[in-house]
Write a protein that holds these residues in place. Structure first.
Motif, PDB file in Angstrom:
ATOM      1  N   ASP A 241      87.880  14.430  37.268  1.00 25.64           N
ATOM      2  CA  ASP A 241      88.378  13.181  36.575  1.00 25.64           C
ATOM      3  C   ASP A 241      87.930  11.977  37.454  1.00 25.64           C
ATOM      4  OD1 ASP A 241      89.553  14.429  34.468  1.00 25.64           O
ATOM      5  OD2 ASP A 241      91.654  14.565  35.168  1.00 25.64           O
ATOM      6  N   LEU A 245      86.026   8.629  36.463  1.00 26.86           N
ATOM      7  CA  LEU A 245      86.296   7.307  36.224  1.00 26.86           C
ATOM      8  C   LEU A 245      85.808   6.354  37.250  1.00 26.86           C
ATOM      9  CD1 LEU A 245      90.127   8.515  36.183  1.00 26.86           C
ATOM     10  CD2 LEU A 245      88.835   7.144  34.268  1.00 26.86           C
ATOM     11  N   LEU A 251      82.251   8.400  29.489  1.00 28.18           N
ATOM     12  CA  LEU A 251      83.671   9.202  29.839  1.00 28.18           C
ATOM     13  C   LEU A 251      83.508  10.398  28.695  1.00 28.18           C
ATOM     14  CD1 LEU A 251      85.903   9.263  31.806  1.00 28.18           C
ATOM     15  CD2 LEU A 251      87.250   7.999  30.000  1.00 28.18           C
ATOM     16  N   ARG A 255      88.722  13.705  28.790  1.00 22.50           N
ATOM     17  CA  ARG A 255      88.821  13.185  29.910  1.00 22.50           C
ATOM     18  C   ARG A 255      89.315  11.905  30.066  1.00 22.50           C
ATOM     19  NH1 ARG A 255      88.045  17.000  33.946  1.00 22.50           N
ATOM     20  NH2 ARG A 255      86.546  18.253  33.465  1.00 22.50           N
TER      21      ARG A 255
END
Length: 753
Positions: A241, A245, A251, A255
């Protein structure tokens, strides 16, 4: 000094071009002149002029040589720089020529580059096809991997299953990322459909993880490996994650998963669900006590497991012990608020206050030696806010008040029944009448105040204030019960049989209550009896004394009705009978403690005096002769002396007696010269300022020899000398009513003569 015209004309072009040089030269000349004038201001100093000149000449030569050297170095640097600039200019010109030639060469080759564009497109397509060829084996094995992963999950081989799941997700995400970069969003749905089994795998893995987290307190004791595996998987997902990010280019679906946050949520839900979500809970005193004891035991036990075992199974940044401590604390706050919404009895309210304010922070719970120093709830705030504590304390006081009121009412009912018993009240070791009422009442109030002191000072003060209010109200009801008993006695003086004895017992009880009130509060600084409560005690004592004096009056009245009379004058035993009645009551009064005994004795003496004087003023007799006045004076002297000796023998000092009024009244009767009555009456009203004109007029009538003129003179003198009652004067005559004078005989339908 200014320049002459000739000097101005001879200024060189260099000076016009460099004005700073001229300014510097002027400053130098000025400084030199100033220095020379300072050195050679005395004639003998001129001898050293040659030395100064040679020294300055050498210094100037040195300065000029340094200046020449510096200027020479600057000139050489400038020459080198100019040479470099010439070389650079030549090189720039050469580069420009080369660039021009390259430009013409590129323009000639532009047509040839059009063929390279098609080659570039073919190359890109070749790269894509090569990438697809590389992943084709993985794509064809997706369904097989899905099945294998499900088998691993079924066998709780979570790490292996998660590794294959991550591989499949990575493959899918790479394909989706490439499609996203090339703007082929329409093809993403096909990819997602092909990898649709990933959602099922994710859900299956997540379910097992949360089941493990939900059983974490048990697993860390029995099989910590499974719990550690779950934590490792959660941390893997957190890193994925964070990476996605951080890149923030594409993305993938699903997620961020946020499984670490979900871990905390599941752990908190497990804790709260296990202890604080009971569908029904017994909120009565014993049931609530068991529930709180179970909470205390379970929380301490589980926090010890977290501190000793679970902390070792998770990364340090989880702060798992702190998270669990806060969870228990917040859940308890909400749980206690839910319980307090119920209609709790006083025992339950007390248990909650004691548990939240005392037990929770004690060594038996959150201050347990096995939890310190890692577990510290002092920074989390109280379980119950000050407002909630105050509200709960007020509820508790209301419940205690209802209980106290009910108990006091039953005590009063029992006491009232005892007054009508066929036996005397019990006595203490000194022989004073008493009952169990003060002990019962004070023990009950004391116990409630003592119990409240175990919680907080504020609760103790609230219960103390309530106790005083209830005691005051109880005294009012007790006084009403005495009045009711007195009414029953007036109907039939044989009921209650021991009426006087129980009244005396109530006086002793009142004294006991009065002396015990100051000890209700443990703090000596707060033991002052409120004025309203003291007034209630005084009213209670006054009513009991009043009923006793009324009883004495009922026995004295038949004797007083025989006053005055001719038979009385001739020497009857009337006052002796009165003394017997008084002595009998005095013996009863001796069964009450001294302060009240003296009060009853004083009030009895005043009652006897006022009744005796009232009998004399009923206009039953008028002296017909001087001989009868003499007999009256003798009888008054004998009666007053006999009564005074009686009360002195009973313990009432002569200075405290009101019988002196009988002796003073006797002097008015015995005065032989009526003309002196004005002076005698003046002395009498000065000593007894509450005496009225009617009283004096009645006494003058009793003499039988006072003329209208003397009467008028006496009454006029009284009008001229109005009296003011002293501050501590005990009224005697103001309670004595004089019969109204008889109206003259009137003819019917005519005016009075």
């Amino acid at each position: 000094m200014g320049m002459s015209a000739e000097d101005k004309r001879t200024v060189s072009p260099r000076d016009e071009e460099w004005p700073e040089v001229e300014k510097a030269e002027k400053l130098a000349r000025g400084a030199a002149l100033k220095w020379a004038s300072g050195v050679f201001y005395r004639p003998e100093k001129l001898e050293g002029l040659g030395q100064y000149r040679s020294r300055e000449t050498q210094r100037n030569s040195s300065i000029q040589s340094r200046l020449k050297s510096t200027i020479q170095s600057y000139l050489e640097g400038v020459s080198a720089g100019l040479e470099q600039l010439r070389s650079a200019a030549q090189e720039v010109q050469s580069v420009c020529q080369d660039l021009g030639a390259a430009r013409w060469a590129l323009l000639d080759s532009a047509d040839r580059f059009q063929g390279l564009q098609q080659m570039r497109a073919l190359m890109a397509e070749h790269v894509q096809l090569a990438s697809v060829v590389q992943v084709l084996p993985q794509l064809f094995s997706v369904q097989e991997v899905f099945s294998h992963t499900l088998q691993l999950l079924s066998g709780q081989q979570l790490l292996e299953a998660h590794a294959e799941l991550m591989m499949m997700e990575h493959l899918r995400d790479d394909i989706l990322s490439q499609l996203h970069l090339r703007g082929l969003s329409s093809a993403q749905a096909t990819v997602l459909s092909y990898f649709g089994g990933l959602q099922e795998l994710n859900e299956s893995l997540a379910k097992q993880l949360w089941d493990i987290v939900g059983s974490s307190l048990r697993l860390v004791r029995e099989d910590p490996v499974l719990f550690v595996t779950a934590v490792r998987i959660i941390e893997r997902e957190e890193k994925i994650d964070d990476t996605l990010l951080l890149e923030a280019t594409f993305l993938p679906p699903g997620r961020p998963k946020g499984w670490r946050q979900k871990f905390y949520h599941v752990l908190q839900e497990t804790i709260t669900g296990a202890h604080f979500h009971a569908a029904h809970m017994d909120t009565e005193g014993p049931g609530l006590a068991r529930h709180l004891a179970a909470l205390q035991k379970d929380i301490v036990s589980e926090l010890r497991v977290v501190k000793d075992l679970m902390v070792q199974c998770v990364p340090a940044h989880y702060n798992i012990l702190s998270v669990c401590t806060v969870t228990y604390h917040q859940a308890l706050i909400s749980h206690l608020q839910d319980i307090l919404r119920e209609d709790l009895d006083k025992q339950a309210l007390f248990l909650l206050l004691e548990w939240a304010l005392r037990v929770y922070h004690s060594p038996e719970m959150m201050g347990h030696p096995d939890l310190l120093p890692e577990v510290d709830v002092s920074a989390l705030g109280p379980l119950m806010s000050p407002e909630l504590v105050d509200q709960t304390e007020r509820k508790y006081v209301v419940k205690v008040k209802a209980s106290v009121l009910e108990w006091m009412q039953r005590t009063l009912e029992v006491e009232f029944k005892e007054w009508f018993r066929e036996e005397e009240p019990e006595t203490d070791h000194q022989g004073f009448f008493q009952s169990a009422l003060p002990v019962i009442v004070m023990q009950m109030l004391n116990e409630n105040i003592r119990v409240a002191s175990l919680i907080t000072d504020s609760l103790q003060q609230k219960v103390y204030n309530m106790a005083l209010e209830e005691l005051e109200a109880f005294l009012g009801r007790l006084r009403e019960a005495l009045v009711q008993c007195g009414k029953e006695h007036q109907k039939d003086r044989t009921i209650p049989k021991y009426y006087v004895s129980y009244l005396l017992a109530m006086l002793n009880n009142n004294l006991a209550l009065s002396s015990s009130v100051s000890f209700l509060h443990p703090d000596t600084a707060h033991r002052e009896v409120p004025m309203s409560l003291q007034a209630a005690l005084d009213r209670m004592q006054k009513k009991a004394c009043q009923l006793l004096l009324e009883e004495l009056l009922l026995d004295l009245q038949p004797l007083c009705l025989q006053l005055p009379s001719r038979k009385w004058l001739s020497g009857s035993q009337l006052v002796s009978s009165m003394c017997e009645v008084i002595d009998k009551y005095a013996k009863d009064f001796s069964r009450v403690r001294k302060p009240v005994f003296m009060l009853l004795l004083t009030e009895s003496e005043l009652l006897v005096t006022s009744q005796y004087l009232r009998a004399l003023m009923q206009k039953k007799m008028v002296c017909k002769s001087e001989e009868e006045r003499g007999q009256l004076c003798d009888r008054l002297l004998q009666d007053a002396t006999q009564l005074r000796e009686l009360f002195c023998g009973l313990g009432l000092d002569q200075s405290q007696q009101s019988l002196e009024a009988m002796f003073a009244l006797r002097e008015l009767i015995c005065l032989k010269d009526p003309a002196l009555l004005s002076l005698e009456v003046l002395g009498f009203i000065t000593k007894y300022p509450d005496v009225s004109d009617e009283h004096i007029s009645t006494l003058l009538d009793l003499r039988g020899d006072v003329s209208k003129e003397v009467r008028h003179m006496v009454l006029e003198m009284m009008a001229q000398h109005p009296q003011v009652l002293p501050e501590r004067y005990r009224p005697i005559f103001s309670t004595i009513l004089v019969p109204a004078p008889e109206l003259p005989f009137c003819l019917r339908k005519g005016k009075c003569a």
